[in-house]
Design a protein around this motif. Structure first.
Motif, mmCIF file in Angstrom:
data_model
loop_
_atom_site.group_PDB
_atom_site.id
_atom_site.type_symbol
_atom_site.label_atom_id
_atom_site.label_comp_id
_atom_site.label_asym_id
_atom_site.label_seq_id
_atom_site.Cartn_x
_atom_site.Cartn_y
_atom_site.Cartn_z
ATOM 1 N N GLN A 93 -8.334 -0.661 3.658
ATOM 2 C CA GLN A 93 -7.388 -1.407 2.574
ATOM 3 C C GLN A 93 -6.433 -2.345 3.296
ATOM 4 O OE1 GLN A 93 -6.814 2.491 0.639
ATOM 5 N NE2 GLN A 93 -6.007 1.076 -0.895
ATOM 6 N N LEU A 114 0.746 -1.266 -0.055
ATOM 7 C CA LEU A 114 0.020 0.070 0.019
ATOM 8 C C LEU A 114 0.931 1.278 -0.064
ATOM 9 C CD1 LEU A 114 -2.785 -0.928 2.479
ATOM 10 C CD2 LEU A 114 -3.009 -1.241 -0.006
ATOM 11 N N GLY A 150 -1.557 -0.979 -4.143
ATOM 12 C CA GLY A 150 -2.871 -0.275 -3.938
ATOM 13 C C GLY A 150 -2.454 1.083 -3.613
#
Lengths: 465, 532
Positions: free
Chosen positions: A209, A166, A190
């Motif tokens: 997330q 992420l 992401g």
């Protein structure tokens, strides 16, 4: 007419016909063609290469190349506020003196015996970076900060056995492009959105997330857009609670005043050392670092060379060598960690010289001085009608986003007007970050004087009229 | 006036001739680690202070910084005056051998040639070093022209249709080529199916490693009895899963593979692509090219063939050449010419994206450009022919030394390098190749064995390039010959070498011991000095 004299090339001692004849004779060959006997006729180039006529005399070459270079205008001839990951800092003379030394410039990959100096200088670079970062393991440089980030994420992937990284949506698009391509076989990337008023990572989104597949949470401090991620500690906590590795990218020149990531939970730290005594070189002056704690599970995942110190058979003598060489592709090819090869060692040596020259006090002063100039510039710019800086309440290091929406002018128009006045305005963000409107990323460093900044502010004032 | 007495005649003798071997001793300053040179309060350089008005207006710049982000104690860097920093690094530089100092033919395959000083000087101009990559394109026309012209030259030298200069080094160029190959297969919907990359055991490890990083399974071709990559093994390996063949020619043995087009054709027939690792193309400039042999992509190292200095291991530069079919996948941006000005083209929808920030290692591009301009087509061919002549001369001389051989293709000529073997000597004396290399340091030079794993036992890889004279090569051979004789008569002196180097035998154990290895001074202090 006398026959044309054979050309003796100054860089090719054995182009001298006398030497050539003698050499050929010693090999028993009739001509050099004999050496190429294995090359089939079908793949031979049967004509002379079509290249420009050579400039055989050094003087002619200098005139030609300088003629080309004279078409460039360097940052020394203007006032530049360009940054975006490549910044104009002062390069101390001793940095250039050392990296111009033949012995460093023209050496390659000798052993720790005949190239002791290279090993010691790079060990010292690792060590001084270690002090800046408060970390015990720093690699011999990789190509650049992009590569360092890609590798740091893949290290996290290997350590956790997980498949997602992420990263903040404020990341530089070019860097994301490189990292995305590089980590693709192991990791998906992401993007975590940012709060439009502060620029900071949206923690609610992050919590949503992150999951058991998250290998790494990555932040930059300072971010690409210049602000400091003030929630860093909390982000690290969220990463760790979810079993992910907290990877932090830093600008090393900030580390005299900004806490190194290990102090707020960073597990792997990476970045680019261009600010530490290396000229911008049109973007060709980059080198990347990766650092971690001295734990085997981290150390064994580095692809890069790690130079360590050891004893020798003589009392009081330092020797150097490769730590845990068996993890590298040099030792075990595709079974190694990613790959290692020639990268940017000379810039590591140079950054070492820079840190030694600056010392602790220098790093504090330069960091504070940059932040003061940035504050001053931000204040001044916000006084210009229609101009405002984004994320004004978030602290910044050396870069910040200036928005021109209310002036009715585009960044492109403003930069054109600034250019006419001998100023390079900030990098146009309008295409990469449409949500920020007509905005530009400005970079202010220790090279900027109050007069430079005032000139910029006045020029912008005129440009937006 | 006094005349020389018979006793005084002694001092008036001419200097005796030099001995056959150089009585070398490397600089040995016994230099401490830099932290031990620290002296509290010393300064090496002073950063410019902001003006009072700036400081006043800024106020406390840390007032909105959370406590956790403010550094509390300055980094514990050494404190040194400028001359002490300079002196420390000057001493370390003297404890290093580079091309400029030694007969650097011992790092075979790595193209240790002369890097002309004038090119270094040109690249130090602020008209290059102080350019920002985002400057208005009208202010960087000179460097864009250099990049454009260099691409044109490398297109001609490789025969390929486009060249990118973006990769930061050879391994990055290999990776870029693999990434383009992957993009090619994906664009045809074959990304999932083509999962294997074939390379050979004599290829640079990065061919295997970079392809693995890109997600491929690696198949490695062993050498056949003649030292060529085994064609039968290739036949067995090639199939519908083959994404690419990554191959070098000649390989580290220096033997040119005359069947190279058969390799390429076989892979092409199966729908795979072929990548030519020309990191070192030094022996082939103007002789044969990637194009004629049918390759889809290739790469050069500007720091090998094209003379840019190696910098202790970079900054380097790689250049990938591709056919027009592969050009859409090139990294972005490309440098284009619009008739009267140069520009950067970012509109490349099929591009693999970025291999590194911006456009590549521009300083090395300028040096390579200047080097090619100083030689031209005839000069480049002279480079190749001389490198090959030097190599074959050296081969003949080295083979006269007891205990050494050049495995494979006996009696054949080699291109630019040879991988020798000291197997016989090791069997006879117990002295290993690596030890001979260390002993060579006592005479002001050295050599490299080989990449791992050692396919050739007790390897030594020599590549004399075009930069060395006959006398240089003879001196190098004299050193090797002397050491080989020592190995047979006094092996202890070889085993305990180096003796005339900066340092002596280094204890290796700690480097693989997590409790003892120390990659930084702070780790050393913590682990071995117990924080003293």
């Amino acid at each position: 007419m006398s026959p044309k004299k054979a050309l003796v090339y100054p860089y090719i001692p054995n182009s001298n016909p006398v030497a050539r004849e003698e050499m050929l004779k010693a090999t028993g060959a009739k001509s050099v063609d004999d050496f190429y006997a294995d090359i089939p006729d079908s793949i031979r180039l049967k004509r002379k290469m079509n290249l420009p006529e050579p400039l055989l005399a050094e003087a002619a070459l200098v005139r030609h190349v300088e003629g080309l270079l004279s078409k460039n205008k360097s940052s020394r001839e203007v006032v530049s506020f360009l940054g975006a990951g490549c910044a104009q800092h002062h390069v101390p003379a001793v940095c250039d003196e050392i990296n111009s030394r033949s012995e460093f410039l023209t050496a390659y990959a000798g052993e720790p015996y005949e190239d002791h100096g290279r090993f010691q200088a790079l060990f010292e670079y690792e060590s001084m970076m270690g002090e800046m970062l408060n970390m015990d393991v720093v690699n011999v440089p990789v190509y650049d900060g992009f590569q360092a980030m890609g590798t740091a994420l893949r290290m996290a992937g290997r350590i956790t056995g997980r498949t997602v990284a992420l990263v903040p949506a404020t990341i530089m698009p070019d860097k994301l492009l490189k990292v995305h391509d590089y980590v693709k076989p192991d990791l998906q990337v992401g993007l975590v959105p940012f709060d439009p008023s502060t620029g900071l990572m949206d923690l609610k989104a992050l919590r949503k997330q992150i999951n058991a597949q998250t290998a790494a949470v990555f932040i930059e401090n300072p971010s690409y857009l210049g602000f400091l991620e003030t929630q860093a500690e909390e982000i690290g906590r969220i990463a760790h609670q979810n079993g992910a590795i907290f990877v932090v990218g830093v600008d090393p020149i900030s580390l005299g005043v900004i806490n190194p990531p290990v102090e707020y939970g960073g597990d792997i730290v990476c970045g680019d050392i261009q600010p530490l005594g290396i000229h911008m070189n049109f973007g060709g002056g980059h080198a990347g670092f990766i650092a971690s704690r001295d734990e085997e599970k981290f150390v064994m995942e580095f692809p890069s060379r790690l130079f360590g110190v050891a004893t020798t058979c003589v009392e009081g003598e330092y020797g150097f060598g490769d730590v845990a060489y068996e993890r590298t592709s040099f030792a075990v090819r595709e079974e190694g960690k990613e790959w290692v090869g020639t990268a940017a060692a000379l810039w590591g040596i140079t950054a070492g010289v820079y840190m030694a020259l600056m010392g602790p006090q220098g790093m504090v002063e330069i960091g504070q001085g940059i932040m003061q100039r940035v504050r001053y510039t931000v204040k001044k710019l916000n006084q210009v009608s229609g101009v405002k800086t984004h994320f004004a309440n978030t602290p910044h290091f050396k870069e910040f986003v200036v928005n021109f929406d209310k002036t009715g002018k585009t960044v492109q128009q403003i930069n054109q007007l600034l250019h006419e006045k001998g100023i390079f305005g900030g990098n146009d963000l309008s295409a990469d970050f449409p949500s920020l409107g007509q905005s530009a990323l400005y970079c202010v460093t220790e090279v900027h004087t109050q007069a430079d900044i005032d000139t910029l502010v006045n020029a912008i004032q005129e440009a937006v009229k | 006036m006094t005349h020389a007495t018979p006793q005084k005649l002694g001092v008036l003798k001419p200097v005796s001739p030099k001995p056959a071997l150089r009585r070398f001793h490397q600089a040995s300053w016994d230099e401490p680690v830099i932290f031990e040179l620290s002296s509290a309060g010393q300064r090496g350089v002073l950063p410019p202070e902001p003006e009072a008005a700036v400081v006043d207006a800024a106020g406390d710049v840390f007032d909105n910084l959370p406590a956790g982000l403010k550094r509390k104690t300055a980094p514990a860097l050494p404190e040194m005056s400028q001359i002490h920093v300079l002196r420390h690094y000057m001493r370390m530089s003297q404890e290093n051998l580079g091309v400029d100092l030694n007969i650097d033919i011992g790092q075979g395959t790595w193209g240790m040639k002369y890097s002309p000083k004038v090119n270094d000087q040109l690249a130090r101009s602020h008209k290059l070093s102080e350019l920002h990559p985002l400057q208005p394109v009208s202010t960087v026309q000179g460097i864009l022209e250099v990049m454009y012209r260099l691409e044109e030259m490398l297109k001609e030298i490789s025969g390929m249709d486009r060249v990118t200069l973006q990769p930061g080094a050879g391994s990055a160029a290999i990776y870029a080529n693999v990434a383009m190959i992957r993009a090619h297969h994906e664009s045809r919907g074959e990304g999932e199916k083509r999962t294997e990359v074939i390379t050979s055991s004599f290829s640079h490890p990065s061919n295997a490693a970079a392809a693995k990083v890109a997600g491929y399974k690696i198949i490695t071709l062993p050498p056949d009895a003649d030292g060529y990559p085994d064609f039968e093994a290739l036949k067995a390996a090639v199939c519908e899963r083959t994404a690419a063949l990554l191959i070098t020619n000649p390989e580290d043995t220096g033997i040119f593979n005359p069947r190279i087009t058969e390799f390429v054709d076989l892979v092409h027939k199966a729908g795979g692509l072929c990548s030519y690792d020309q990191a070192n193309a030094n022996g082939l400039l103007g002789i044969t090219r990637a194009r004629e042999a049918g390759f889809d992509v290739c790469h050069f190292n500007l720091h090998k063939t094209f003379s840019t200095p190696h910098g202790c291991g970079g900054p380097a530069a790689g250049a990938c050449g591709v056919t027009k079919e592969m050009a859409p996948f090139l990294p972005t941006p490309t440098v284009e010419f619009a008739g009267n000005s140069y520009y950067l083209d970012f509109n490349r929808p099929h591009s693999i994206g970025k291999i590194r920030p911006w456009y590549g290692v521009t300083g090395n591009m300028l040096k390579a450009y200047a080097w090619i301009m100083s030689l031209g087509a005839d000069g480049l061919r002279e480079v190749a022919e001389t490198a090959v002549l030097n190599n074959n001369y050296l081969l003949n001389k080295v083979l006269e030394i007891r205990g050494v051989s050049a495995p494979y293709a006996t009696g054949k000529r080699r291109i630019e390098q040879v991988r020798y073997s000291w197997e016989q000597l090791a069997n006879d004396t117990g002295v290993h190749s690596e030890e001979i290399g260390f002993r060579a340091a006592d005479f002001g030079t050295h050599y490299w064995t080989s990449h791992h794993p050692f396919v050739v036992p007790e390897p030594m890889t020599l590549e004399p390039t075009e930069s060395y004279s006959k006398e240089d090569l003879d001196e190098y051979v004299t050193i090797l010959k002397h050491i080989a004789e020592e190995a047979y008569t006094n092996p202890e002196i070889v085993r305990t070498a180096p003796h005339n180097s900066t340092v002596h035998k280094i204890d290796q154990e700690s480097f693989d011991d997590p409790d003892a290895w120390a990659v930084t001074w702070r780790a050393y202090r913590r682990k071995l000095l117990k924080n003293k």
